[in-house]
Design an enzyme around this catalytic site. Structure first.
Site, PDB file in Angstrom:
ATOM      1  N   ASP A 103      29.082 -18.699   9.605  1.00 46.67           N
ATOM      2  CA  ASP A 103      29.647 -17.358   9.735  1.00 46.67           C
ATOM      3  C   ASP A 103      31.092 -17.432   9.270  1.00 46.67           C
ATOM      4  O   ASP A 103      31.957 -17.942   9.985  1.00 46.67           O
ATOM      5  CB  ASP A 103      29.548 -16.923  11.212  1.00 46.67           C
ATOM      6  CG  ASP A 103      30.327 -15.651  11.502  1.00 46.67           C
ATOM      7  OD1 ASP A 103      31.023 -15.144  10.594  1.00 46.67           O
ATOM      8  OD2 ASP A 103      30.252 -15.182  12.649  1.00 46.67           O
ATOM      9  N   CYS A 129      33.412  -9.408  21.310  1.00 40.78           N
ATOM     10  CA  CYS A 129      32.016  -9.689  20.924  1.00 40.78           C
ATOM     11  C   CYS A 129      31.689 -11.166  21.100  1.00 40.78           C
ATOM     12  O   CYS A 129      31.001 -11.763  20.261  1.00 40.78           O
ATOM     13  CB  CYS A 129      31.727  -9.263  19.485  1.00 40.78           C
ATOM     14  SG  CYS A 129      31.883  -7.509  19.241  1.00 40.78           S
ATOM     15  N   GLN A 144      35.787 -14.914   9.453  1.00 44.16           N
ATOM     16  CA  GLN A 144      37.223 -15.134   9.658  1.00 44.16           C
ATOM     17  C   GLN A 144      37.781 -16.266   8.808  1.00 44.16           C
ATOM     18  O   GLN A 144      38.944 -16.642   8.983  1.00 44.16           O
ATOM     19  CB  GLN A 144      37.521 -15.398  11.146  1.00 44.16           C
ATOM     20  CG  GLN A 144      37.109 -14.287  12.085  1.00 44.16           C
ATOM     21  CD  GLN A 144      37.828 -12.961  11.798  1.00 44.16           C
ATOM     22  OE1 GLN A 144      38.839 -12.916  11.103  1.00 44.16           O
ATOM     23  NE2 GLN A 144      37.290 -11.878  12.331  1.00 44.16           N
ATOM     24  N   HIS A 183      30.412 -15.370  17.708  1.00 48.36           N
ATOM     25  CA  HIS A 183      30.447 -13.908  17.797  1.00 48.36           C
ATOM     26  C   HIS A 183      29.008 -13.461  18.050  1.00 48.36           C
ATOM     27  O   HIS A 183      28.066 -14.110  17.598  1.00 48.36           O
ATOM     28  CB  HIS A 183      30.943 -13.377  16.441  1.00 48.36           C
ATOM     29  CG  HIS A 183      31.216 -11.911  16.387  1.00 48.36           C
ATOM     30  ND1 HIS A 183      30.214 -10.974  16.293  1.00 48.36           N
ATOM     31  CD2 HIS A 183      32.384 -11.217  16.395  1.00 48.36           C
ATOM     32  CE1 HIS A 183      30.760  -9.763  16.244  1.00 48.36           C
ATOM     33  NE2 HIS A 183      32.070  -9.886  16.304  1.00 48.36           N
ATOM     34  N   LYS A 234      37.152  -7.197   6.331  1.00 45.04           N
ATOM     35  CA  LYS A 234      38.103  -8.129   6.950  1.00 45.04           C
ATOM     36  C   LYS A 234      38.949  -8.847   5.897  1.00 45.04           C
ATOM     37  O   LYS A 234      39.716  -9.752   6.214  1.00 45.04           O
ATOM     38  CB  LYS A 234      37.346  -9.153   7.803  1.00 45.04           C
ATOM     39  CG  LYS A 234      36.648  -8.532   9.021  1.00 45.04           C
ATOM     40  CD  LYS A 234      35.954  -9.581   9.839  1.00 45.04           C
ATOM     41  CE  LYS A 234      34.993  -8.998  10.852  1.00 45.04           C
ATOM     42  NZ  LYS A 234      35.653  -8.339  11.980  1.00 45.04           N
TER      43      LYS A 234
HETATM   44  N1  PLP Z   1      31.676 -13.095  12.999  1.00 41.46           N
HETATM   45  C1  PLP Z   1      32.965 -13.163  13.323  1.00 41.46           C
HETATM   46  C2  PLP Z   1      33.602 -14.492  13.539  1.00 41.46           C
HETATM   47  C3  PLP Z   1      33.711 -11.994  13.460  1.00 41.46           C
HETATM   48  O1  PLP Z   1      35.009 -12.061  13.783  1.00 41.46           O
HETATM   49  C4  PLP Z   1      33.075 -10.753  13.246  1.00 41.46           C
HETATM   50  C5  PLP Z   1      33.806  -9.498  13.439  1.00 41.46           C
HETATM   51  O2  PLP Z   1      34.801  -9.434  14.133  1.00 41.46           O
HETATM   52  C6  PLP Z   1      31.723 -10.747  12.883  1.00 41.46           C
HETATM   53  C7  PLP Z   1      31.062 -11.934  12.777  1.00 41.46           C
HETATM   54  C8  PLP Z   1      30.993  -9.481  12.630  1.00 41.46           C
HETATM   55  O3  PLP Z   1      31.525  -8.813  11.524  1.00 41.46           O
HETATM   56  P1  PLP Z   1      30.964  -7.394  11.141  1.00 41.46           P
HETATM   57  O4  PLP Z   1      31.166  -6.510  12.329  1.00 41.46           O
HETATM   58  O5  PLP Z   1      31.801  -6.985   9.963  1.00 41.46           O
HETATM   59  O6  PLP Z   1      29.534  -7.562  10.820  1.00 41.46           O
END
Ligand code: PLP
Length: 407
Positions: free
Chosen positions: A199, A362, A202, A122, A225
């Site tokens: 990260d 993203c 998910q 992401h 999430k």
């Molecule tokens: N990493 C992953 C795998 C994501 O799916 C997301 C959001 O969709 C993020 C990071 C970023 O999350 P946030 O926008 O809550 O910072």
């Protein structure tokens, strides 16, 4: 076995209609819906205990502080962190990763040092590293995504070198659903003397996660999430590493002694929590963790496996529809339909009350790797039912008819 029909009664939003049809919410990867227990916990805090945390000698401030710090303990237990001191509240996953890139990265990266990421990150686990690498003269290297949507763990060994300072990767892909072998990669990173950041945006909401077992140095995720409110996220870090890091943001809360021209800093985790935190958000996250604990994370995962298997089988049956990603995955299904732009698919589905996401999610480099500009994506959580998958499939068949007529 988890009963999504019972669970749905805890989510007021799920009884609404969209365009005259029952809401079928299939975008939990972007953000999840909130149960009454979370909304009530936040309302109770604002109605009864609203005050700033720490420092306060009066009852309300003590109640607010206790509730805020209790969530920290709940988070630590939930992810099996060895102590509360390694749990830092941030705004979200993005801020948690930026904290590491700015505080740890600027102190530890030097010209020629290497950071290994993957092609499926992401943007929130890519841009922060591009920024700090440019500033420090470090080099980014990437693990490739194979055709089946997984990583080749062996490739890590070919990329690791004595210049590698950090390996950063997503636990579960928000596009492909791929569940990456982070424990194995952590072992290899450590053997080469590198740190590892995972990260977990998910993974934590969808499956049991044990940061001690993974043995990661940093782990980031977002409250919104996992049934919690927006504006609250978590960075877990190994306390010894956090202790040695300079602060990220400066201001109130993060100090011990302040003189006009120098200061000393608070202990971790507060050293990294400058300014008034999102107290109501943290309390909401605490209630979300209680909710997920009561359901059981093993049950959450098992339910998503059932729903996802049904969705995969049904979508693959639609001629002209291509599903991306591996067989074993989280509750995410990205797909393309011949002749139909993903945005058109999402717009037509919305007419049936079916809310899916379309776009690059993203993850523009991953889109390039898949040879598409965008995908449509349906994602699932504890409140999704098998009959909602049937609604999705019927609606997709309508999309196909529409595009068959116009082409
Ligand atoms: N990493 C992953 C795998 C994501 O799916 C997301 C959001 O969709 C993020 C990071 C970023 O999350 P946030 O926008 O809550 O910072």
């Amino acid at each position: 076995m988890l009963d999504p029909h019972r669970i749905r009664t805890d989510f007021p939003i799920l009884s609404r209609e969209v365009n005259g049809k029952p809401l079928v919410y299939l975008d939990s990867t972007a953000t999840t819906q909130k149960p009454t227990a979370v909304l009530e916990a936040m309302r109770k805090y604002y109605e009864r205990s609203n005050a700033n945390v720490h420092r306060g000698a009066y009852t309300l401030a003590q109640e607010a502080t206790e509730a805020y710090e209790e969530t920290r303990s709940k988070v630590a237990r939930f992810i099996h962190a060895p102590s509360d001191s390694g749990v830092i509240f941030t705004r979200n996953t993005t801020e948690a990763i930026n904290l590491v890139a700015q505080a740890w990265g600027r102190a530890n990266l030097h010209a020629g040092d290497e950071i290994i990421l993957t092609e499926m990150e992401h943007h929130s686990n890519l841009i922060p590293w591009q920024m700090v690498a440019r500033e420090r003269g470090a080099v980014l290297k990437f693990l490739h995504v194979m055709d089946d949507g997984t990583l080749d763990v062996g490739e890590v060994d070919t990329l690791l070198s004595d210049r590698t300072k950090l390996v950063g990767l997503v636990h579960v892909s928000n596009v492909l659903g791929t569940i990456n072998p982070v424990k194995e990669i952590a072992k290899r990173a450590h053997a080469a003397g590198a740190r590892i950041l995972v990260d977990g945006a998910q993974s934590v909401p969808h499956m049991p996660v044990d940061v001690k077992d993974i043995d990661c140095d940093f782990f980031a995720f977002s409250g919104h999430k996992m049934l919690g409110p927006t504006g609250i996220g978590v960075l877990y870090g190994k306390p010894k590493i956090l202790d040695a890091m300079p602060p990220f943001l400066g201001g109130g809360e993060m100090i011990r002694e302040v003189q006009l021209d120098w200061s000393t800093y608070n202990d971790i985790p507060w050293k990294f929590e400058a300014g008034t935190p999102n107290i109501g958000g943290a309390i909401g996250l605490g209630a979300a963790i209680d909710y997920l604990d009561a359901v059981g994370m093993g049950e959450v995962r098992a339910h998503e496996e059932r729903i996802t298997a049904k969705a995969l089988a049904a979508l693959r049956d639609i001629e002209g529809l291509e599903v991306f990603g591996p067989e074993v995955r989280g509750g995410v299904v990205s797909f393309a339909m011949r002749g139909a732009h993903p945005h058109d698919i999402a717009t037509i589905l919305d007419q049936d009350g079916v809310e899916i996401r379309a776009g690059h999610h993203c993850a523009q480099p991953l889109m390039r790797r898949l040879n598409v500009v965008a995908t449509a994506r349906a994602s699932f959580y504890i409140y999704n039912t098998e009959s909602e998958i049937e609604v999705l499939v019927e609606s997709l068949k309508k999309v196909k008819e529409v595009f068959a007529r116009v082409s």
